[in-house]
Design a protein around this motif. Sequence first.
Motif, short mmCIF file in Angstrom:
data_model
loop_
_atom_site.label_atom_id
_atom_site.label_comp_id
_atom_site.label_asym_id
_atom_site.label_seq_id
_atom_site.Cartn_x
_atom_site.Cartn_y
_atom_site.Cartn_z
N VAL A 171 0.83 -1.20 0.00
CA VAL A 171 0.00 0.00 0.00
C VAL A 171 0.87 1.25 0.00
CG1 VAL A 171 -1.80 1.26 1.27
CG2 VAL A 171 -1.84 -1.24 1.19
N LYS A 172 1.91 1.26 0.81
CA LYS A 172 2.89 2.36 0.86
C LYS A 172 4.26 1.73 0.74
CE LYS A 172 0.26 5.65 3.59
NZ LYS A 172 0.21 6.46 4.81
N GLY A 173 5.04 2.21 -0.22
CA GLY A 173 6.34 1.64 -0.49
C GLY A 173 7.35 1.84 0.63
N LEU A 174 8.38 1.02 0.59
CA LEU A 174 9.44 1.05 1.59
C LEU A 174 10.27 2.32 1.44
CD1 LEU A 174 11.01 -0.54 3.78
CD2 LEU A 174 12.34 -1.55 1.92
N ARG A 175 10.40 3.06 2.54
CA ARG A 175 11.22 4.28 2.52
C ARG A 175 11.54 4.71 3.94
NH1 ARG A 175 6.39 5.49 0.35
NH2 ARG A 175 4.95 6.79 1.49
N ASP A 176 12.61 5.51 4.04
CA ASP A 176 12.98 6.11 5.32
C ASP A 176 12.04 7.27 5.60
OD1 ASP A 176 15.04 4.30 5.28
OD2 ASP A 176 16.61 5.77 4.91
N GLN A 177 11.48 7.29 6.81
CA GLN A 177 10.52 8.32 7.19
C GLN A 177 11.20 9.35 8.07
OE1 GLN A 177 7.68 8.40 5.79
NE2 GLN A 177 7.33 6.31 5.12
N ASP A 178 10.68 10.59 8.06
CA ASP A 178 11.27 11.65 8.86
C ASP A 178 11.04 11.46 10.36
OD1 ASP A 178 8.59 12.27 8.93
OD2 ASP A 178 8.80 14.27 8.10
N TYR A 179 10.20 10.51 10.74
CA TYR A 179 9.96 10.23 12.15
C TYR A 179 10.85 9.11 12.69
CZ TYR A 179 6.58 7.20 9.73
OH TYR A 179 5.98 6.31 8.86
N GLY A 180 11.90 8.75 11.93
CA GLY A 180 12.91 7.84 12.46
C GLY A 180 12.72 6.37 12.18
N LEU A 181 11.82 6.02 11.25
CA LEU A 181 11.61 4.62 10.89
C LEU A 181 11.83 4.42 9.40
CD1 LEU A 181 8.31 3.66 12.79
CD2 LEU A 181 10.67 3.24 13.51
N ARG A 182 12.30 3.26 9.04
CA ARG A 182 12.24 2.78 7.66
C ARG A 182 10.98 1.93 7.64
NH1 ARG A 182 14.78 2.49 3.08
NH2 ARG A 182 15.02 0.56 1.89
N ALA A 183 10.03 2.25 6.75
CA ALA A 183 8.70 1.66 6.90
C ALA A 183 8.02 1.40 5.55
CB ALA A 183 7.83 2.57 7.74
N PHE A 184 7.02 0.52 5.61
CA PHE A 184 6.12 0.28 4.48
C PHE A 184 4.81 -0.26 5.03
CE2 PHE A 184 7.83 -3.95 5.06
CZ PHE A 184 6.87 -4.83 4.59
N VAL A 185 3.78 -0.29 4.20
CA VAL A 185 2.48 -0.83 4.58
C VAL A 185 2.09 -1.89 3.55
CG1 VAL A 185 0.02 -0.32 4.93
CG2 VAL A 185 1.76 1.35 5.65
N PHE A 186 1.66 -3.05 4.04
CA PHE A 186 1.18 -4.11 3.14
C PHE A 186 -0.21 -4.56 3.57
CE2 PHE A 186 2.95 -6.71 6.55
CZ PHE A 186 2.12 -7.81 6.60
N GLU A 187 -0.89 -5.26 2.66
CA GLU A 187 -2.18 -5.88 2.98
C GLU A 187 -1.98 -7.38 3.08
OE1 GLU A 187 -5.18 -4.88 0.12
OE2 GLU A 187 -5.44 -2.87 0.95
N ASP A 188 -2.51 -7.97 4.17
CA ASP A 188 -2.47 -9.42 4.30
C ASP A 188 -3.52 -10.03 3.35
OD1 ASP A 188 -4.99 -9.36 5.57
OD2 ASP A 188 -4.23 -10.02 7.51
N PRO A 189 -3.63 -11.36 3.26
CA PRO A 189 -4.58 -11.96 2.33
C PRO A 189 -6.04 -11.58 2.57
CG PRO A 189 -2.93 -13.57 2.94
CD PRO A 189 -2.73 -12.37 3.83
N ASP A 190 -6.38 -11.04 3.74
CA ASP A 190 -7.74 -10.59 4.03
C ASP A 190 -7.91 -9.09 3.83
OD1 ASP A 190 -9.59 -12.82 5.15
OD2 ASP A 190 -7.62 -13.22 5.99
N GLY A 191 -6.88 -8.42 3.34
CA GLY A 191 -6.97 -6.98 3.10
C GLY A 191 -6.65 -6.12 4.32
N ASN A 192 -6.24 -6.75 5.43
CA ASN A 192 -5.86 -6.00 6.62
C ASN A 192 -4.55 -5.26 6.33
OD1 ASN A 192 -7.94 -6.91 8.49
ND2 ASN A 192 -6.92 -8.89 8.38
#
Length: 125
Positions: free
Chosen positions: A96-117
Motif C-alpha cells: 500500500v505504501k512503499g518502503l522508505r525512510d521516514q522523517d519520524y525515524g523509521l524505515r517503513a512500508f504498509v502491506f495488505e495481508d490476504p484478508d486486506g488488513n
Amino acid sequence: MSSADIPGFRFGRIAATLPVADMARAEAFYAGVLGFRKVFENGEPVGFMILKRDAAELHLTLQKDRAAAPFNIAHMMVEDVDALHALCRAHGLRIVKGLRDQDYGLRAFVFEDPDGNRIDVGQQL
C-alpha cells in the motif's frame, strides 16, 4: 490528567486482533509465510486463534462477512524491514505504501495481508 495521576494499575501486553474471512488461509499466511506459531485456538470450526513469534502476538478472529478497513489496523516493528518487504513482494502481497525512510525515524512500508488488513511495518533507523 497525566498517567501519573491514575493510581493502582499497570498495563501488560496488548495484542492486535485481526478480522479474517478464512482462518485456514490466515494461519497459512501468518504461520507459513511470516513464521508465527499457533499457541491457541478456539471453536469448531476455529473462530479465534492466537499466534506468536518472538515478542509479537497476533489474535485472529473469524469474521466472514466483513469488509477490510481502509486504514492501517496494526503496526509491527521488525529488525530487518527490507527482508520482510522482500518477502511480502515475493508472495504477491499488495504494498500500500512503499518502503522508505521516514522523517519520524523509521524505515517503513504498509502491506495488505490476504484478508486486506493493512499492516504498517517499521524498523528504527
